[in-house]
Design a protein around this motif. Structure first.
Motif, PDB file in Angstrom:
ATOM      1  N   ALA A  27      19.118 -12.217  -3.011  1.00  0.00           N
ATOM      2  CA  ALA A  27      17.990 -13.683  -2.954  1.00  0.00           C
ATOM      3  C   ALA A  27      18.233 -13.958  -2.267  1.00  0.00           C
ATOM      4  O   ALA A  27      17.128 -15.665  -1.439  1.00  0.00           O
ATOM      5  N   VAL A  28      19.499 -14.694  -1.335  1.00  0.00           N
ATOM      6  CA  VAL A  28      19.514 -15.304  -0.068  1.00  0.00           C
ATOM      7  C   VAL A  28      19.425 -14.617   0.674  1.00  0.00           C
ATOM      8  O   VAL A  28      18.344 -15.351   1.786  1.00  0.00           O
ATOM      9  N   ARG A  29      19.165 -13.371   1.885  1.00  0.00           N
ATOM     10  CA  ARG A  29      18.378 -12.775   2.408  1.00  0.00           C
ATOM     11  C   ARG A  29      17.251 -12.864   2.188  1.00  0.00           C
ATOM     12  O   ARG A  29      15.964 -13.403   2.707  1.00  0.00           O
ATOM     13  N   LYS A  30      16.320 -12.870   1.362  1.00  0.00           N
ATOM     14  CA  LYS A  30      14.633 -13.616   0.603  1.00  0.00           C
ATOM     15  C   LYS A  30      14.864 -14.413   1.736  1.00  0.00           C
ATOM     16  O   LYS A  30      13.111 -15.160   1.786  1.00  0.00           O
ATOM     17  N   ARG A  31      15.233 -15.078   0.513  1.00  0.00           N
ATOM     18  CA  ARG A  31      15.272 -17.067   0.939  1.00  0.00           C
ATOM     19  C   ARG A  31      15.370 -17.638   2.546  1.00  0.00           C
ATOM     20  O   ARG A  31      14.728 -18.205   3.376  1.00  0.00           O
ATOM     21  N   ILE A  32      15.909 -16.523   3.016  1.00  0.00           N
ATOM     22  CA  ILE A  32      16.811 -16.950   4.349  1.00  0.00           C
ATOM     23  C   ILE A  32      15.091 -16.048   5.608  1.00  0.00           C
ATOM     24  O   ILE A  32      14.989 -17.227   6.425  1.00  0.00           O
ATOM     25  N   GLU A  33      14.706 -15.641   5.087  1.00  0.00           N
ATOM     26  CA  GLU A  33      13.606 -14.407   5.723  1.00  0.00           C
ATOM     27  C   GLU A  33      12.263 -15.027   5.871  1.00  0.00           C
ATOM     28  O   GLU A  33      11.593 -14.940   6.717  1.00  0.00           O
ATOM     29  N   ALA A  34      12.180 -15.679   4.481  1.00  0.00           N
ATOM     30  CA  ALA A  34      10.809 -17.063   4.102  1.00  0.00           C
ATOM     31  C   ALA A  34      11.097 -18.188   5.224  1.00  0.00           C
ATOM     32  O   ALA A  34       9.895 -18.147   5.685  1.00  0.00           O
ATOM     33  N   MET A  35      12.445 -18.383   5.031  1.00  0.00           N
ATOM     34  CA  MET A  35      12.598 -19.466   5.696  1.00  0.00           C
ATOM     35  C   MET A  35      12.463 -19.967   6.999  1.00  0.00           C
ATOM     36  O   MET A  35      11.391 -20.342   7.787  1.00  0.00           O
ATOM     37  N   GLU A  36      12.555 -18.751   8.277  1.00  0.00           N
ATOM     38  CA  GLU A  36      12.222 -17.780   9.523  1.00  0.00           C
ATOM     39  C   GLU A  36      10.632 -17.746   9.657  1.00  0.00           C
ATOM     40  O   GLU A  36      10.347 -18.248  10.575  1.00  0.00           O
ATOM     41  N   HIS A  37      10.039 -16.985   8.958  1.00  0.00           N
ATOM     42  CA  HIS A  37       8.711 -17.335   8.869  1.00  0.00           C
ATOM     43  C   HIS A  37       7.619 -18.203   8.628  1.00  0.00           C
ATOM     44  O   HIS A  37       7.141 -18.506   9.515  1.00  0.00           O
ATOM     45  N   LEU A  38       8.184 -19.335   7.745  1.00  0.00           N
ATOM     46  CA  LEU A  38       8.115 -20.249   7.997  1.00  0.00           C
ATOM     47  C   LEU A  38       7.662 -21.181   9.059  1.00  0.00           C
ATOM     48  O   LEU A  38       7.035 -21.494   9.743  1.00  0.00           O
ATOM     49  N   LEU A  39       9.237 -21.451  10.051  1.00  0.00           N
ATOM     50  CA  LEU A  39       9.556 -21.836  11.051  1.00  0.00           C
ATOM     51  C   LEU A  39       8.712 -21.157  12.518  1.00  0.00           C
ATOM     52  O   LEU A  39       8.770 -21.723  12.921  1.00  0.00           O
ATOM     53  N   GLU A  40       8.613 -20.281  12.433  1.00  0.00           N
ATOM     54  CA  GLU A  40       8.638 -18.976  13.904  1.00  0.00           C
ATOM     55  C   GLU A  40       7.382 -17.743  13.491  1.00  0.00           C
ATOM     56  O   GLU A  40       6.810 -17.998  14.532  1.00  0.00           O
ATOM     57  N   GLY A  41       6.805 -18.131  12.315  1.00  0.00           N
ATOM     58  CA  GLY A  41       5.781 -17.095  12.593  1.00  0.00           C
ATOM     59  C   GLY A  41       4.176 -17.149  11.120  1.00  0.00           C
ATOM     60  O   GLY A  41       4.388 -15.875  10.574  1.00  0.00           O
ATOM     61  N   LEU A  42       3.843 -18.501  11.315  1.00  0.00           N
ATOM     62  CA  LEU A  42       3.585 -18.954   9.969  1.00  0.00           C
ATOM     63  C   LEU A  42       1.630 -18.225  10.758  1.00  0.00           C
ATOM     64  O   LEU A  42       0.822 -17.729   9.791  1.00  0.00           O
ATOM     65  N   PHE A  43       1.568 -18.315  11.632  1.00  0.00           N
ATOM     66  CA  PHE A  43       0.509 -17.407  12.323  1.00  0.00           C
ATOM     67  C   PHE A  43       0.602 -17.045  13.727  1.00  0.00           C
ATOM     68  O   PHE A  43       1.286 -17.533  14.684  1.00  0.00           O
ATOM     69  N   VAL A  44      -0.582 -16.464  14.751  1.00  0.00           N
ATOM     70  CA  VAL A  44      -0.966 -15.833  15.958  1.00  0.00           C
ATOM     71  C   VAL A  44      -1.508 -16.066  16.586  1.00  0.00           C
ATOM     72  O   VAL A  44      -2.418 -16.363  15.986  1.00  0.00           O
ATOM     73  N   ILE A  45      -1.376 -16.805  17.800  1.00  0.00           N
ATOM     74  CA  ILE A  45      -1.855 -17.396  18.851  1.00  0.00           C
ATOM     75  C   ILE A  45      -2.723 -16.577  18.490  1.00  0.00           C
ATOM     76  O   ILE A  45      -2.361 -14.851  20.266  1.00  0.00           O
ATOM     77  N   PRO A  46      -4.317 -16.144  19.266  1.00  0.00           N
ATOM     78  CA  PRO A  46      -4.931 -15.576  19.857  1.00  0.00           C
ATOM     79  C   PRO A  46      -5.144 -14.971  20.967  1.00  0.00           C
ATOM     80  O   PRO A  46      -5.115 -16.122  22.253  1.00  0.00           O
ATOM     81  N   GLY A  47      -5.263 -13.950  21.246  1.00  0.00           N
ATOM     82  CA  GLY A  47      -4.927 -14.170  22.985  1.00  0.00           C
ATOM     83  C   GLY A  47      -3.883 -13.285  23.664  1.00  0.00           C
ATOM     84  O   GLY A  47      -3.907 -12.487  24.597  1.00  0.00           O
ATOM     85  N   ILE A  48      -2.521 -14.333  23.040  1.00  0.00           N
ATOM     86  CA  ILE A  48      -1.253 -13.670  23.864  1.00  0.00           C
ATOM     87  C   ILE A  48      -0.756 -12.683  23.286  1.00  0.00           C
ATOM     88  O   ILE A  48       0.493 -12.753  22.369  1.00  0.00           O
ATOM     89  N   ASN A  49      -1.029 -13.164  21.057  1.00  0.00           N
ATOM     90  CA  ASN A  49      -0.670 -12.394  20.166  1.00  0.00           C
ATOM     91  C   ASN A  49       1.099 -12.796  20.594  1.00  0.00           C
ATOM     92  O   ASN A  49       1.919 -11.744  20.061  1.00  0.00           O
ATOM     93  N   ARG A  50       1.196 -13.651  20.187  1.00  0.00           N
ATOM     94  CA  ARG A  50       2.410 -14.079  20.068  1.00  0.00           C
ATOM     95  C   ARG A  50       2.312 -15.680  18.415  1.00  0.00           C
ATOM     96  O   ARG A  50       1.465 -16.261  18.019  1.00  0.00           O
ATOM     97  N   ARG A  51       3.366 -15.175  17.919  1.00  0.00           N
ATOM     98  CA  ARG A  51       3.815 -15.912  16.812  1.00  0.00           C
ATOM     99  C   ARG A  51       4.194 -17.033  17.249  1.00  0.00           C
ATOM    100  O   ARG A  51       4.939 -17.776  17.737  1.00  0.00           O
ATOM    101  N   VAL A  52       3.603 -18.555  16.389  1.00  0.00           N
ATOM    102  CA  VAL A  52       3.734 -19.674  16.085  1.00  0.00           C
ATOM    103  C   VAL A  52       4.107 -20.095  15.227  1.00  0.00           C
ATOM    104  O   VAL A  52       3.415 -19.519  13.755  1.00  0.00           O
TER     105      VAL A  52
END
Length: 144
Positions: A27-52
């Motif tokens: 459960a801790v792993r899932k929560r931490i992965e979800a938080m990391e996704h929220l902070l670092e990878g909500l969407f991808v910037i078109p053209g440079i394919n970089r998560r933001v």
């Protein structure tokens, strides 16, 4: 009779609630992965394919945004503490959050180093290494 009733009326959130609210390592792993996704990878910037994620967006709010981002990053370290990680690992993780916070204090330009440094992704990597070593049953095989 109670068993039959509980099967007929499952919890409102099903497995989602039990998967994200427990103190067990999975459960801790899932929560931490979800938080990391929220902070670092909500969407991808078109053209440079970089998560933001939210961390870079919060950097656009002077001082307050950085404080919120640092608090959310510190929550990940607190979760690591609950897993029994060493003080050295936690100090390294707090160092990552601190560097991210200090770089983000530079108005507007601070979003650029934050875009490149990604402290939360680094901290997730440290936590995953610990979980894979000490709690191998929580490991998830990821396919691309």
């Amino acid at each position: 009779m109670a068993d039959k009733t509980s099967r007929m009326n499952p919890p409102p959130f099903g497995d989602f609630a039990t998967a994200y609210t427990g103190r067990d390592p999975a459960a801790v792993r899932k929560r931490i992965e979800a938080m990391e996704h929220l902070l670092e990878g909500l969407f991808v910037i078109p053209g440079i394919n970089r998560r933001v994620g939210l961390d870079v967006i919060l950097d656009l709010i002077p001082v307050g945004g950085d404080a919120i981002g640092a608090a959310m990053g510190a929550w990940m370290v607190w979760e690591a503490r609950n897993l029994g990680m060493s003080k050295t690992q936690m100090a390294r993780m707090f160092g990552n959050v601190g560097v991210d916070f200090v770089l983000g204090l530079i108005p507007f330009v601070g979003a650029i180093p934050d875009f490149l440094f990604r402290s939360n992704t680094r901290n997730l990597r440290i936590i995953k290494r610990h979980l894979d070593k000490h709690h191998p049953a929580t490991a998830v095989i990821e396919g691309r």
